[in-house]
Motif scaffolding. Sequence first.
Motif, PDB file in Angstrom:
ATOM      1  N   GLY A 341      25.613  48.470  49.407  1.00 20.36           N
ATOM      2  CA  GLY A 341      26.823  47.831  48.924  1.00 20.36           C
ATOM      3  C   GLY A 341      26.646  46.915  47.737  1.00 20.36           C
ATOM      4  O   GLY A 341      27.621  46.580  47.055  1.00 20.36           O
ATOM      5  N   GLU A 342      25.413  46.508  47.444  1.00 16.98           N
ATOM      6  CA  GLU A 342      25.198  45.569  46.343  1.00 16.98           C
ATOM      7  C   GLU A 342      25.519  46.178  44.976  1.00 16.98           C
ATOM      8  O   GLU A 342      25.585  45.457  43.976  1.00 16.98           O
ATOM      9  N   ASP A 343      25.749  47.485  44.918  1.00 18.03           N
ATOM     10  CA  ASP A 343      26.042  48.147  43.642  1.00 18.03           C
ATOM     11  C   ASP A 343      27.533  48.416  43.426  1.00 18.03           C
ATOM     12  O   ASP A 343      27.911  48.923  42.368  1.00 18.03           O
ATOM     13  N   PHE A 344      28.383  48.091  44.408  1.00 23.14           N
ATOM     14  CA  PHE A 344      29.774  48.535  44.369  1.00 23.14           C
ATOM     15  C   PHE A 344      30.742  47.404  44.692  1.00 23.14           C
ATOM     16  O   PHE A 344      30.372  46.391  45.288  1.00 23.14           O
ATOM     17  N   VAL A 345      31.996  47.623  44.314  1.00 22.86           N
ATOM     18  CA  VAL A 345      33.105  46.772  44.751  1.00 22.86           C
ATOM     19  C   VAL A 345      34.231  47.683  45.238  1.00 22.86           C
ATOM     20  O   VAL A 345      34.344  48.836  44.814  1.00 22.86           O
ATOM     21  N   ARG A 346      35.058  47.148  46.150  1.00 25.53           N
ATOM     22  CA  ARG A 346      36.214  47.913  46.627  1.00 25.53           C
ATOM     23  C   ARG A 346      37.507  47.231  46.203  1.00 25.53           C
ATOM     24  O   ARG A 346      37.662  46.018  46.343  1.00 25.53           O
ATOM     25  N   LEU A 347      38.430  48.038  45.701  1.00 27.65           N
ATOM     26  CA  LEU A 347      39.770  47.572  45.381  1.00 27.65           C
ATOM     27  C   LEU A 347      40.770  48.418  46.153  1.00 27.65           C
ATOM     28  O   LEU A 347      40.693  49.658  46.150  1.00 27.65           O
ATOM     29  N   SER A 348      41.692  47.747  46.824  1.00 31.76           N
ATOM     30  CA  SER A 348      42.823  48.423  47.455  1.00 31.76           C
ATOM     31  C   SER A 348      43.976  48.439  46.466  1.00 31.76           C
ATOM     32  O   SER A 348      44.252  47.441  45.802  1.00 31.76           O
ATOM     33  N   TYR A 349      44.671  49.585  46.374  1.00 32.46           N
ATOM     34  CA  TYR A 349      45.842  49.628  45.496  1.00 32.46           C
ATOM     35  C   TYR A 349      47.140  49.551  46.302  1.00 32.46           C
ATOM     36  O   TYR A 349      48.119  50.232  46.035  1.00 32.46           O
ATOM     37  N   SER A 350      47.123  48.630  47.255  1.00 26.81           N
ATOM     38  CA  SER A 350      48.308  48.365  48.054  1.00 26.81           C
ATOM     39  C   SER A 350      49.124  47.222  47.439  1.00 26.81           C
ATOM     40  O   SER A 350      49.554  46.295  48.122  1.00 26.81           O
ATOM     41  N   ILE A 351      49.291  47.293  46.126  1.00 26.19           N
ATOM     42  CA  ILE A 351      50.130  46.361  45.375  1.00 26.19           C
ATOM     43  C   ILE A 351      50.856  47.153  44.296  1.00 26.19           C
ATOM     44  O   ILE A 351      50.518  48.309  44.023  1.00 26.19           O
ATOM     45  N   SER A 352      51.846  46.545  43.665  1.00 23.34           N
ATOM     46  CA  SER A 352      52.668  47.258  42.684  1.00 23.34           C
ATOM     47  C   SER A 352      51.849  47.667  41.460  1.00 23.34           C
ATOM     48  O   SER A 352      50.795  47.085  41.162  1.00 23.34           O
ATOM     49  N   GLU A 353      52.361  48.647  40.737  1.00 22.32           N
ATOM     50  CA  GLU A 353      51.681  49.109  39.529  1.00 22.32           C
ATOM     51  C   GLU A 353      51.554  47.989  38.505  1.00 22.32           C
ATOM     52  O   GLU A 353      50.529  47.879  37.815  1.00 22.32           O
ATOM     53  N   GLU A 354      52.581  47.150  38.414  1.00 23.92           N
ATOM     54  CA  GLU A 354      52.538  46.034  37.471  1.00 23.92           C
ATOM     55  C   GLU A 354      51.422  45.051  37.824  1.00 23.92           C
ATOM     56  O   GLU A 354      50.692  44.571  36.944  1.00 23.92           O
ATOM     57  N   ARG A 355      51.288  44.765  39.125  1.00 20.97           N
ATOM     58  CA  ARG A 355      50.237  43.842  39.558  1.00 20.97           C
ATOM     59  C   ARG A 355      48.848  44.468  39.410  1.00 20.97           C
ATOM     60  O   ARG A 355      47.874  43.769  39.131  1.00 20.97           O
ATOM     61  N   ILE A 356      48.756  45.783  39.599  1.00 20.85           N
ATOM     62  CA  ILE A 356      47.482  46.463  39.358  1.00 20.85           C
ATOM     63  C   ILE A 356      47.052  46.256  37.910  1.00 20.85           C
ATOM     64  O   ILE A 356      45.904  45.869  37.627  1.00 20.85           O
ATOM     65  N   LYS A 357      47.963  46.499  36.983  1.00 25.10           N
ATOM     66  CA  LYS A 357      47.628  46.361  35.564  1.00 25.10           C
ATOM     67  C   LYS A 357      47.259  44.925  35.215  1.00 25.10           C
ATOM     68  O   LYS A 357      46.290  44.683  34.482  1.00 25.10           O
ATOM     69  N   GLU A 358      48.018  43.973  35.733  1.00 26.58           N
ATOM     70  CA  GLU A 358      47.730  42.562  35.461  1.00 26.58           C
ATOM     71  C   GLU A 358      46.391  42.161  36.060  1.00 26.58           C
ATOM     72  O   GLU A 358      45.589  41.462  35.423  1.00 26.58           O
ATOM     73  N   GLY A 359      46.120  42.601  37.286  1.00 30.82           N
ATOM     74  CA  GLY A 359      44.866  42.243  37.930  1.00 30.82           C
ATOM     75  C   GLY A 359      43.655  42.778  37.196  1.00 30.82           C
ATOM     76  O   GLY A 359      42.646  42.072  37.029  1.00 30.82           O
ATOM     77  N   ILE A 360      43.734  43.998  36.725  1.00 35.59           N
ATOM     78  CA  ILE A 360      42.584  44.585  36.029  1.00 35.59           C
ATOM     79  C   ILE A 360      42.441  43.988  34.630  1.00 35.59           C
ATOM     80  O   ILE A 360      41.320  43.841  34.125  1.00 35.59           O
ATOM     81  N   ALA A 361      43.546  43.610  34.029  1.00 35.19           N
ATOM     82  CA  ALA A 361      43.458  42.877  32.760  1.00 35.19           C
ATOM     83  C   ALA A 361      42.695  41.566  32.960  1.00 35.19           C
ATOM     84  O   ALA A 361      41.880  41.164  32.122  1.00 35.19           O
ATOM     85  N   ARG A 362      42.931  40.909  34.081  1.00 28.87           N
ATOM     86  CA  ARG A 362      42.203  39.668  34.381  1.00 28.87           C
ATOM     87  C   ARG A 362      40.717  39.948  34.609  1.00 28.87           C
ATOM     88  O   ARG A 362      39.857  39.138  34.221  1.00 28.87           O
ATOM     89  N   ILE A 363      40.408  41.069  35.257  1.00 29.57           N
ATOM     90  CA  ILE A 363      38.997  41.424  35.470  1.00 29.57           C
ATOM     91  C   ILE A 363      38.309  41.636  34.124  1.00 29.57           C
ATOM     92  O   ILE A 363      37.181  41.156  33.901  1.00 29.57           O
ATOM     93  N   ARG A 364      38.977  42.333  33.203  1.00 27.84           N
ATOM     94  CA  ARG A 364      38.401  42.541  31.874  1.00 27.84           C
ATOM     95  C   ARG A 364      38.165  41.205  31.168  1.00 27.84           C
ATOM     96  O   ARG A 364      37.121  40.983  30.534  1.00 27.84           O
ATOM     97  N   GLU A 365      39.132  40.308  31.312  1.00 23.96           N
ATOM     98  CA  GLU A 365      39.001  38.983  30.690  1.00 23.96           C
ATOM     99  C   GLU A 365      37.825  38.222  31.296  1.00 23.96           C
ATOM    100  O   GLU A 365      37.067  37.544  30.569  1.00 23.96           O
ATOM    101  N   ALA A 366      37.659  38.330  32.609  1.00 27.08           N
ATOM    102  CA  ALA A 366      36.548  37.645  33.275  1.00 27.08           C
ATOM    103  C   ALA A 366      35.204  38.166  32.772  1.00 27.08           C
ATOM    104  O   ALA A 366      34.262  37.383  32.547  1.00 27.08           O
ATOM    105  N   ILE A 367      35.099  39.462  32.588  1.00 27.00           N
ATOM    106  CA  ILE A 367      33.849  40.050  32.097  1.00 27.00           C
ATOM    107  C   ILE A 367      33.557  39.561  30.690  1.00 27.00           C
ATOM    108  O   ILE A 367      32.405  39.223  30.348  1.00 27.00           O
ATOM    109  N   GLU A 368      34.581  39.490  29.850  1.00 28.50           N
ATOM    110  CA  GLU A 368      34.399  38.971  28.490  1.00 28.50           C
ATOM    111  C   GLU A 368      33.935  37.519  28.527  1.00 28.50           C
ATOM    112  O   GLU A 368      33.048  37.113  27.752  1.00 28.50           O
ATOM    113  N   GLU A 369      34.507  36.725  29.420  1.00 27.19           N
ATOM    114  CA  GLU A 369      34.093  35.326  29.572  1.00 27.19           C
ATOM    115  C   GLU A 369      32.625  35.242  29.975  1.00 27.19           C
ATOM    116  O   GLU A 369      31.849  34.441  29.422  1.00 27.19           O
ATOM    117  N   LEU A 370      32.241  36.066  30.945  1.00 28.56           N
ATOM    118  CA  LEU A 370      30.866  36.040  31.441  1.00 28.56           C
ATOM    119  C   LEU A 370      29.880  36.482  30.364  1.00 28.56           C
ATOM    120  O   LEU A 370      28.783  35.922  30.261  1.00 28.56           O
TER     121      LEU A 370
END
Length: 377
Positions: A341-370
Amino acid sequence: MEKGYDVISFGAGQPDIPTPDHIIEAAKRSLDRRFTGYTETAGIYKLREAIAEYLNNRYHASVDPDEIIVTTGAKTAIFVVIASYITPGDEVIVIDPAYPAYSEATKLLGGIPKFLPLKFDKKEGFTIDLDKLEKMISSRTKIIVLNNPHNPTGAVFPPKIVDELMRIAERHNVILLSDEIYDNFIYDNAPFKSVSEYPDWKKRAILINGFSKTFSMTGWRLGYIVAHKEAIERMIRVAVNVYSCATSFAQEAAVEALRGDWTPSKRMIQLFQRRRDVIYEELSKVKGFETWKPQGAFYIYPRVRELLNKLNMSVEEFVDYLIDKQRVIILPGTAFSEVSGEDFVRLSYSISEERIKEGIARIREAIEELETIKLRR
């Protein structure tokens, strides 16, 4: 959230759609009739009959109502099966990563979980190494656990794999425990075969399913076990001492779920397929995420090893950073695996399409910050 943060959670293991109205109304009618006492441990006959009808109509499973136990959720069903067959020192083979209940129930009962890591390829997805699995079987092996469609990867293991698992179980005189709780969440017409489709399947396999996912009834706590009558008698002795019976009026509502209008469930599953497409497309744009398009359930399980190496972080540190800095919840693969499991992450898509897009945009931003933080060091 108490401080007013806008948290986007990809962690939920349940549909975000409410239970359909006609199921709720059936429970209300049951309550109005004061149907609130104990039922027989195996479940009310009408529900077991409806479960048999569903399995026989869909899978030609040749199931009788007396070969079914209604449980307080699929998790209870897992425990009842394992408790009925495992003694201290016995082994259970778990295909890894996996829903934690299989290994935890085994350990609680003094058994030993043996983990078979799935092979991963970005193009082919997640596959089972059957040769390696068969070599893991020992004289103490009692159960092989198959979860199909699969949590957390979203894989749907093809019929030829299930065929061979049934043959392996037969050759080695072990039980194939098949958890098919996501059997209606299958996308792109992916081929799926239930263990209940085989002739004489109950001689070697035990089936677990339930109402939580297909009918969005997670809080109702209703699952079921299907097995030959001798196994049912054995498991009833465990069930009666663990939970007595499933909730009476919830059982009557479950009859309506199976025999009533399936339109809300079908629409929900279509919605989840659209969400699957969106989350796959968005995650495919994220640097360092190796993403395979899942075929079932409502999870996606990208490999992030290259990214973690680049950032010099563990998967738990990465997940914690997303929560702390971007208010995004994803789960580390280590929540589902003791070996890979140390190589993977799990995401559930039990949220709206809009929230999916916003959430992944935040993940991209976090990676850029790091990445920026790392460059400054």
